[in-house]
Design a protein around this motif. Structure first.
Motif, PDB file in Angstrom:
ATOM      1  N   ILE A 148      24.902  22.427   3.199  1.00 50.36           N
ATOM      2  CA  ILE A 148      24.578  23.619   3.991  1.00 50.36           C
ATOM      3  C   ILE A 148      23.080  23.658   4.276  1.00 50.36           C
ATOM      4  O   ILE A 148      22.655  23.931   5.398  1.00 50.36           O
ATOM      5  CB  ILE A 148      25.044  24.905   3.266  1.00 50.36           C
ATOM      6  CG1 ILE A 148      26.572  24.978   3.253  1.00 50.36           C
ATOM      7  CG2 ILE A 148      24.451  26.150   3.914  1.00 50.36           C
ATOM      8  CD1 ILE A 148      27.142  26.041   2.326  1.00 50.36           C
ATOM      9  N   SER A 149      22.298  23.347   3.267  1.00 46.21           N
ATOM     10  CA  SER A 149      20.841  23.340   3.423  1.00 46.21           C
ATOM     11  C   SER A 149      20.407  22.280   4.433  1.00 46.21           C
ATOM     12  O   SER A 149      19.551  22.523   5.288  1.00 46.21           O
ATOM     13  CB  SER A 149      20.210  23.064   2.063  1.00 46.21           C
ATOM     14  OG  SER A 149      18.955  23.618   1.975  1.00 46.21           O
ATOM     15  N   ALA A 150      21.011  21.116   4.346  1.00 50.30           N
ATOM     16  CA  ALA A 150      20.683  20.029   5.283  1.00 50.30           C
ATOM     17  C   ALA A 150      21.100  20.397   6.709  1.00 50.30           C
ATOM     18  O   ALA A 150      20.361  20.130   7.670  1.00 50.30           O
ATOM     19  CB  ALA A 150      21.364  18.735   4.853  1.00 50.30           C
ATOM     20  N   ASP A 151      22.262  21.018   6.850  1.00 49.13           N
ATOM     21  CA  ASP A 151      22.725  21.449   8.179  1.00 49.13           C
ATOM     22  C   ASP A 151      21.774  22.473   8.781  1.00 49.13           C
ATOM     23  O   ASP A 151      21.476  22.445   9.973  1.00 49.13           O
ATOM     24  CB  ASP A 151      24.143  22.038   8.097  1.00 49.13           C
ATOM     25  CG  ASP A 151      25.216  20.998   7.831  1.00 49.13           C
ATOM     26  OD1 ASP A 151      24.924  19.786   7.934  1.00 49.13           O
ATOM     27  OD2 ASP A 151      26.357  21.399   7.505  1.00 49.13           O
ATOM     28  N   ASP A 200      23.818  31.431   6.552  1.00 55.00           N
ATOM     29  CA  ASP A 200      24.242  32.567   5.724  1.00 55.00           C
ATOM     30  C   ASP A 200      25.759  32.657   5.623  1.00 55.00           C
ATOM     31  O   ASP A 200      26.314  32.912   4.546  1.00 55.00           O
ATOM     32  CB  ASP A 200      23.671  33.875   6.273  1.00 55.00           C
ATOM     33  CG  ASP A 200      22.162  33.970   6.121  1.00 55.00           C
ATOM     34  OD1 ASP A 200      21.572  33.173   5.356  1.00 55.00           O
ATOM     35  OD2 ASP A 200      21.560  34.842   6.788  1.00 55.00           O
ATOM     36  N   VAL A 201      26.444  32.437   6.750  1.00 55.31           N
ATOM     37  CA  VAL A 201      27.911  32.482   6.750  1.00 55.31           C
ATOM     38  C   VAL A 201      28.468  31.327   5.921  1.00 55.31           C
ATOM     39  O   VAL A 201      29.399  31.513   5.121  1.00 55.31           O
ATOM     40  CB  VAL A 201      28.469  32.460   8.192  1.00 55.31           C
ATOM     41  CG1 VAL A 201      29.974  32.246   8.196  1.00 55.31           C
ATOM     42  CG2 VAL A 201      28.112  33.755   8.911  1.00 55.31           C
ATOM     43  N   ALA A 202      27.899  30.147   6.070  1.00 55.16           N
ATOM     44  CA  ALA A 202      28.374  28.988   5.304  1.00 55.16           C
ATOM     45  C   ALA A 202      28.190  29.217   3.805  1.00 55.16           C
ATOM     46  O   ALA A 202      29.080  28.890   3.002  1.00 55.16           O
ATOM     47  CB  ALA A 202      27.648  27.728   5.750  1.00 55.16           C
ATOM     48  N   LYS A 227      31.473  40.109   1.111  1.00 57.05           N
ATOM     49  CA  LYS A 227      30.168  39.532   1.454  1.00 57.05           C
ATOM     50  C   LYS A 227      30.290  38.551   2.615  1.00 57.05           C
ATOM     51  O   LYS A 227      29.401  38.481   3.465  1.00 57.05           O
ATOM     52  CB  LYS A 227      29.550  38.840   0.244  1.00 57.05           C
ATOM     53  CG  LYS A 227      28.933  39.784  -0.741  1.00 57.05           C
ATOM     54  CD  LYS A 227      28.230  39.003  -1.836  1.00 57.05           C
ATOM     55  CE  LYS A 227      27.375  39.902  -2.681  1.00 57.05           C
ATOM     56  NZ  LYS A 227      26.567  39.150  -3.646  1.00 57.05           N
ATOM     57  N   LEU A 228      31.381  37.809   2.665  1.00 55.18           N
ATOM     58  CA  LEU A 228      31.604  36.877   3.770  1.00 55.18           C
ATOM     59  C   LEU A 228      31.761  37.638   5.083  1.00 55.18           C
ATOM     60  O   LEU A 228      31.131  37.285   6.092  1.00 55.18           O
ATOM     61  CB  LEU A 228      32.834  36.013   3.503  1.00 55.18           C
ATOM     62  CG  LEU A 228      33.286  35.093   4.624  1.00 55.18           C
ATOM     63  CD1 LEU A 228      32.174  34.144   5.063  1.00 55.18           C
ATOM     64  CD2 LEU A 228      34.530  34.311   4.202  1.00 55.18           C
ATOM     65  N   ALA A 229      32.553  38.680   5.078  1.00 60.07           N
ATOM     66  CA  ALA A 229      32.739  39.482   6.294  1.00 60.07           C
ATOM     67  C   ALA A 229      31.413  40.101   6.735  1.00 60.07           C
ATOM     68  O   ALA A 229      31.094  40.127   7.936  1.00 60.07           O
ATOM     69  CB  ALA A 229      33.786  40.563   6.055  1.00 60.07           C
ATOM     70  N   GLU A 230      30.629  40.570   5.780  1.00 57.83           N
ATOM     71  CA  GLU A 230      29.337  41.163   6.116  1.00 57.83           C
ATOM     72  C   GLU A 230      28.362  40.106   6.641  1.00 57.83           C
ATOM     73  O   GLU A 230      27.590  40.383   7.563  1.00 57.83           O
ATOM     74  CB  GLU A 230      28.748  41.870   4.896  1.00 57.83           C
ATOM     75  CG  GLU A 230      29.489  43.145   4.547  1.00 57.83           C
ATOM     76  CD  GLU A 230      28.999  43.804   3.271  1.00 57.83           C
ATOM     77  OE1 GLU A 230      28.118  43.245   2.580  1.00 57.83           O
ATOM     78  OE2 GLU A 230      29.516  44.892   2.956  1.00 57.83           O
ATOM     79  N   ALA A 231      28.393  38.914   6.078  1.00 60.18           N
ATOM     80  CA  ALA A 231      27.519  37.838   6.552  1.00 60.18           C
ATOM     81  C   ALA A 231      27.848  37.485   7.997  1.00 60.18           C
ATOM     82  O   ALA A 231      26.945  37.259   8.812  1.00 60.18           O
ATOM     83  CB  ALA A 231      27.646  36.602   5.654  1.00 60.18           C
ATOM     84  N   ARG A 232      29.137  37.435   8.313  1.00 59.94           N
ATOM     85  CA  ARG A 232      29.544  37.152   9.700  1.00 59.94           C
ATOM     86  C   ARG A 232      29.056  38.262  10.637  1.00 59.94           C
ATOM     87  O   ARG A 232      28.526  37.984  11.717  1.00 59.94           O
ATOM     88  CB  ARG A 232      31.057  37.014   9.790  1.00 59.94           C
ATOM     89  CG  ARG A 232      31.577  35.722   9.235  1.00 59.94           C
ATOM     90  CD  ARG A 232      33.074  35.588   9.409  1.00 59.94           C
ATOM     91  NE  ARG A 232      33.520  34.291   8.930  1.00 59.94           N
ATOM     92  CZ  ARG A 232      34.588  34.108   8.175  1.00 59.94           C
ATOM     93  NH1 ARG A 232      35.349  35.138   7.827  1.00 59.94           N
ATOM     94  NH2 ARG A 232      34.915  32.897   7.784  1.00 59.94           N
TER      95      ARG A 232
END
Length: 194
Positions: free
Chosen positions: A36-39, A67-69, A86-91
């Protein structure tokens, strides 16, 4: 009866083994975080070729995707109601930040309306996540869960109406006189504002 008990125990054991077979190890989690960091770094580098607001939008998209990943990874690594929320909020936050940044391409009332529309979409997504959390949360009784969901829907509806009203009212600011007054009155009526 005894066979039913043995069948039930076997089913539960099979389910637990299947769950543990799909569980992410600590090493897999670390590898996924590194990916994720590399992406994110690669996406940021692509943004460097852009200028102005296009670059800003690109950076918001890259950060939102990261953030979503991360939220998806945590939701997979440690499944829970909290991580699902938290996933829904990140999206919702990622979409809002990108939409708001895109508004910078506009000026005056058009920009203000764009920002209010982005905020209304953000409120809608967050409130929908709250309702989904209430639906997923177990309750002692079906009536108790139904009441909790109904309350969450009521609150969500009020929040969404208020955000949509603010966006509609912002559109009215481009008008003047009686047309503006009528526009504001219509917005109040449509979005249940007093």
């Amino acid at each position: 009866m005894k066979n039913l008990t043995h069948t039930l125990i076997a089913s539960v054991c099979a389910g637990l083994m299947a769950t543990s077979a799909f569980a992410m190890t600590g090493e897999e989690h670390k590898t996924a975080k590194d990916r994720i960091s590399a992406d994110y770094k690669a996406a940021k580098q692509k943004c460097d070729a852009l200028n102005g607001n296009a670059k800003d939008v690109c950076m918001k998209e890259a950060k939102g995707a990261e953030d979503v990943a991360k939220a998806e990874l945590e939701s997979q690594y440690k499944p829970s109601e909290r991580n699902t929320r938290k996933l829904a909020e990140a999206r919702a936050d990622a979409e809002y930040n990108v939409a708001k940044e895109k508004c910078d391409d506009q000026q005056g009332n058009a920009k203000d309306v764009c920002v209010k529309d982005a905020k209304a979409a953000h409120v809608k997504a967050k409130e929908n996540a709250k309702v989904a959390a209430a639906q997923a949360k177990p309750a002692a009784t079906a009536a108790g869960q139904g009441a909790a969901v109904a309350e969450a829907r009521k609150d969500a509806s009020a929040e969404k109406n208020e955000a949509n009203y603010k966006a509609a009212r912002e559109r009215c600011d481009a008008m003047s006189g009686d047309a503006k007054s009528k526009c504001v009155d219509d917005a109040k009526r449509v979005h249940n504002q007093n």
